[in-house]
Design an enzyme around this catalytic site. Structure first.
Site, mmCIF file in Angstrom:
data_model
loop_
_atom_site.group_PDB
_atom_site.id
_atom_site.type_symbol
_atom_site.label_atom_id
_atom_site.label_comp_id
_atom_site.label_asym_id
_atom_site.label_seq_id
_atom_site.Cartn_x
_atom_site.Cartn_y
_atom_site.Cartn_z
ATOM 1 C CE LYS A 44 -21.377 -37.343 -37.556
ATOM 2 N NZ LYS A 44 -20.398 -36.382 -37.840
ATOM 3 N NE ARG A 59 -17.870 -27.274 -33.119
ATOM 4 C CZ ARG A 59 -17.156 -27.085 -34.254
ATOM 5 N NH1 ARG A 59 -17.357 -25.669 -34.627
ATOM 6 N NH2 ARG A 59 -16.506 -27.833 -34.807
HETATM 7 N N1 BES Z 1 -18.177 -36.259 -33.940
HETATM 8 C C1 BES Z 1 -18.069 -35.382 -34.848
HETATM 9 C C2 BES Z 1 -16.502 -35.308 -35.434
HETATM 10 C C3 BES Z 1 -15.801 -36.566 -35.817
HETATM 11 C C4 BES Z 1 -15.824 -36.597 -37.447
HETATM 12 C C5 BES Z 1 -15.283 -37.418 -35.041
HETATM 13 C C6 BES Z 1 -15.542 -38.117 -37.743
HETATM 14 C C7 BES Z 1 -14.731 -38.520 -35.741
HETATM 15 C C8 BES Z 1 -14.790 -38.586 -37.198
HETATM 16 C C9 BES Z 1 -18.508 -33.974 -34.694
HETATM 17 O O1 BES Z 1 -19.622 -33.886 -33.738
HETATM 18 C C10 BES Z 1 -18.808 -33.279 -36.203
HETATM 19 O O2 BES Z 1 -19.678 -34.064 -36.573
HETATM 20 N N2 BES Z 1 -18.095 -32.217 -36.406
HETATM 21 C C11 BES Z 1 -18.382 -31.840 -37.557
HETATM 22 C C12 BES Z 1 -18.269 -30.316 -37.506
HETATM 23 C C13 BES Z 1 -18.785 -29.593 -38.598
HETATM 24 C C14 BES Z 1 -20.153 -29.461 -38.773
HETATM 25 C C15 BES Z 1 -18.330 -27.952 -38.234
HETATM 26 C C16 BES Z 1 -17.417 -32.226 -38.488
HETATM 27 O O3 BES Z 1 -16.146 -32.487 -38.187
HETATM 28 O O4 BES Z 1 -17.706 -32.283 -39.930
HETATM 29 ZN ZN ZN Z 2 -21.369 -34.326 -34.729
#
Ligand code: BES
Ligand code: ZN
Ligand code: ZN
Length: 477
Positions: A253, A327
């Protein structure tokens, strides 16, 4: 802050009253308060809107007036907010003791007031060296003719318990540390079992183990179980995502996106919060909890884009983005949970940033394969003062999860229904069990804060799940 009850009000201590206000006719009513005070408040610009507060003097006594809006429109949430406003002011004004005169004596309003006071009074200061202000609010005394209702504060305390875990710095809540916290919840009808790395290997939880590979700290899966005395009326398992820190892994990230990622275990915290309150609330439903815990880190052995992991039910997952880790670990947790003999499986996870894009920060996203379960959860949320909104599990979007090399891949098409696709992915691991998925990424963290939640962890879904476990009463009106 502790809540006490007393039958007599003392004139040397500050007292808070509640005021209904009719916006048009400006009719006011507030227990045994002199009308002159109400008039003065009105002259000072106090409208009596829900959440508003006026401060006055009655001789030497400090008086707080909390607005409840129109009487016909007032509900539990109005009472929660009004109590929170009283507590916030009292803390800021350094009042050590405040007497609260409830607008009516029904146990339900007393519960809502206590809940609002406890939620609004929350403060995370574990890591502050200068902890308490000299005279910050110590006692809230409810003035009631009858004796205090049972467990009035249980729900609020359970939410604050979850908040404390979520606000805790990520390096101080690694999986085994949280598992130890979970163990403290055992007793009074609750049993706790912790599965460590060796057991998870034996169980074939290779999806969870795959995500864990980049971390220096082992994963854990916690199984909690509450059994009511006597015959259980129904059963449920709550499954929570517990990524104690989500760096994104090798699909790293950006720095800004990582700043709040200690809250990626808010689903697991909600499950722990529920179990904090169950022994006090004693529902007649049997309740299981599963918390799946790991860090998501880019360490030397981290799982990589292109890797394939096999979940506990034998399904293979091609990992194309290591940041879609929630997931992947929930796949194993849902297989585990679906094998328990419960009537329903309900998972809760900070799964997708897209949930906030779809619904903003007021709603959690709800998906379910069973209409009754969906309706029951929405009703529970309504009663608890938390909003859930349904999204469709659109079958044709399953195409987005088609993998060329494995049974499915862990991401869909960029920019296309990310929250729904996350739900569809999870559905592959519950068979045909009645199941619901709550994506709480949108509601788990509040950067600016609200009356009921100071900035940071909200402790969302503890209240909704407890309302569900207690069985929402059929519409009372
Ligand atoms: N923990 C994150 C989702 C999240 C993002 C929660 C911002 C709270 C605030 C999750 O693990 C994630 O990174 N999801 C990705 C999925 C994508 C790569 C398909 C996302 O939401 O960008
Ligand atoms: Zn994530
Ligand atoms: Zn995550």
């Amino acid at each position: 802050m502790k809540i006490f009850h007393s039958t007599k009000i003392k004139s040397h201590r500050p007292a808070a009253y509640f005021v209904y206000a009719d916006g048009n006719e400006r009719r006011w009513a507030a227990g045994e308060l002199p009308v002159s005070l109400l008039v003065q408040a009105r002259e000072d610009g106090f409208t009596g809107k829900p959440g508003s507060l006026a401060t006055l003097r009655h001789g030497s006594q400090k008086i707080l007036l909390a607005g409840l809006g129109k009487k016909e429109e007032a509900d539990d949430n109005t009472f929660r907010s009004a109590a929170a406003a009283i507590v916030r002011h009292s803390v800021d004004a350094l009042l050590p003791v405040v007497q609260v005169v409830p607008p009516n004596a029904s146990p339900r309003s007393l519960h809502a007031l206590a809940e609002g006071a406890i939620l609004g009074g929350y403060c995370f200061n574990t890591y502050k060296s200068n902890k308490s202000k000299p005279a910050s609010l110590k006692q809230l005394i409810f003035i009631t003719a009858t004796k205090k209702p049972a467990n009035a504060g249980a729900v609020g305390r359970a939410v604050n318990f979850a908040r404390d875990l979520i606000n805790r710095p990520p390096s101080d809540k690694r999986p085994m540390v949280l598992a130890k916290v979970a163990r403290t919840l055992a007793g009074r009808g609750v049993t706790v079992r912790v599965f460590g790395k060796a057991q998870l290997k034996r169980m074939g939880a290779n999806a969870l183990l795959g995500v864990n590979r980049g971390s220096a700290h082992p994963p854990a899966l916690v199984h909690l179980r509450y059994r009511p005395k006597g015959m259980a009326k129904g059963s449920v398992v709550f499954v929570g995502k517990g990524v104690t820190f989500d760096s994104g892994g090798l699909s790293l990230k950006p720095a800004d996106g990582m700043m709040t990622m200690k809250y990626d275990m808010a689903g697991a915290a909600a499950v722990f919060g529920v179990f904090k309150a169950l022994p006090e609330l004693k529902p007649s439903m049997e309740v299981h909890g599963v918390a799946v815990l790991t860090e998501n880190m880019p360490g030397p052995d981290a799982y990589k884009p292109g890797d394939v992991v096999k979940a506990m039910n034998g399904k293979t997952i091609e990992v194309l983005n290591t940041d879609a880790e929630g997931r992947v670990i929930l796949a194993d947790a849902l297989v585990f949970a679906s094998r328990l003999k419960t009537d329903a499986v309900i998972d809760v996870a900070t799964l997708t940033g897209a949930a906030t894009v779809a619904l903003g920060k007021a709603y959690a996203a709800l998906m379910s394969n069973t209409a009754e379960l969906e309706a029951a959860l929405r009703a529970a949320g309504e009663q608890a003062g938390e909003k859930l909104w349904p999204l469709p599990l659109e079958k044709t979007y399953l195409d987005h999860l088609q993998s060329k090399v494995a049974d499915l891949k862990n991401i869909g098409n960029p920019g296309e229904a990310g929250t729904i696709v996350g739900g569809l992915f999870l559905q592959q691991f519950v068979g045909d069990k009645p199941w619901a998925h709550v994506d709480m990424a949108s509601v788990g963290w509040n950067g600016t804060g609200s009356l009921l939640s100071p900035p940071g962890a909200t402790g969302a879904m503890v209240r909704t799940f407890l309302a569900y476990a207690m069985g929402t009463p059929k519409a009372e009106k």
